[in-house]
Design a protein around this motif. Structure first.
Motif: not given
Length: 305
Positions: A76-78
């Motif tokens: 994920s982006a995080s």
């Protein structure tokens, strides 16, 4: 070719074929004995390896209305922004028997006259998969001597135009021109130039128009005891040259003779190597995925020279 002529050819080839399984080798793979596999290793001289597959398509086109879907499932982006350990993951989904991606047809792929190859009942193909003759038969792969016959090279053109057919005479002439001979247990690859035409002119609706083998060319496979056949198109010409049979080469090779087919391969990387070395035969390794009950598999044949 009339339906009657086709039926006569079909019956003759079917009567010559082996039962569905002989000593664990299914159909025409009976010609690929351990001794012939061992002999094929002598084809390796330089150790160079060349893929005979095209990259899997993920963009819709006129010959690929249902392209493969490639979706990234992580990270994920995080997660990408952190210093912790993460893994990049993805998922693929594809229509195995499309008109763009390189694939192998299992012997359960063709249903004709209510049967599969060898008289196996068609009802063995169920909603849960094929119980007989599926790609499971190839769990140990196909390894043998590969031979590439380049028909456009023979005719002095870059590719054959859609609708053109390769005959037995073309195959015999290509052998003579290339100084090679197809023998028992060989994996025969026939180039019609489909991939090069697609690259140069763009994709088209190849379901309706493509170069391929003429049904009578399947006699060549039978006479030489070929173990498997691969082409850079569908192997069948379109429009079909037989009345009321849309894929006569598939019916003759798979259903009548038990020959596994590989469709929509790519020979453009192999041709210059063969031309430069003057060698049109090689060790070939074909390893379809182990998909239980499947009618085919994506495939990436590797030529080892």
């Amino acid at each position: 070719m009339s339906a009657r002529e086709f039926r006569s050819l079909y019956e003759r080839l079917r009567n010559q074929a082996a039962p569905p399984a002989v000593d664990g080798r299914c159909g025409a793979l009976r010609h690929l004995t351990p001794e012939r596999v061992a002999a094929a290793a002598a084809e390796v001289r330089t150790g160079d390896t060349v893929s005979l597959a095209a990259p899997i398509e993920t963009v819709r086109g006129p010959d690929d209305p249902e392209p493969a879907v490639h979706r990234m499932t992580g990270p994920s982006a995080s997660e990408l922004g952190s210093d912790a350990l993460h893994f990049a993951t993805d998922r693929f989904a594809m229509n195995v028997h499309g008109d763009a991606d390189s694939h192998l047809d299992a012997l359960c792929h063709v249903v004709f006259g209510g049967e599969l190859y060898g008289g196996v009942p068609a009802r063995t193909v169920t909603a849960d998969g094929a119980r007989r003759l599926s790609v499971d038969v190839l769990e140990n792969g196909i390894v043998g001597r590969g031979v590439l016959l380049d028909v456009p090279r023979l005719r002095g053109v870059p590719w054959l135009e859609p609708g053109d057919s390769v005959t037995s005479d073309d195959l015999t002439a290509a052998e003579a021109a290339q100084g090679v001979r197809v023998g028992p247990g060989d994996l025969l690859f026939v180039r019609v130039g489909h991939r090069l035409r697609r690259t140069e002119l763009g994709p088209w609706d190849s379901a309706g128009a493509r170069a391929g083998l003429h049904p009578t060319a399947v006699d060549f496979l039978a006479e030489r005891h070929v173990a498997a056949l691969g082409g850079d198109g569908n192997n069948d010409t379109a429009p079909a040259v037989v009345d009321d049979v849309a894929f006569p080469v598939h019916v003759l090779a798979i259903h009548a003779m038990g020959v596994h087919l590989m469709d929509y391969l790519r020979f453009e990387d192999l041709v210059p190597v063969c031309a430069r070395t003057g060698r049109w035969s090689f060790l070939c390794v074909v390893a379809p995925l182990r998909l239980t009950g499947a009618t085919g598999s994506p495939v990436n044949p590797i030529a080892v020279l």
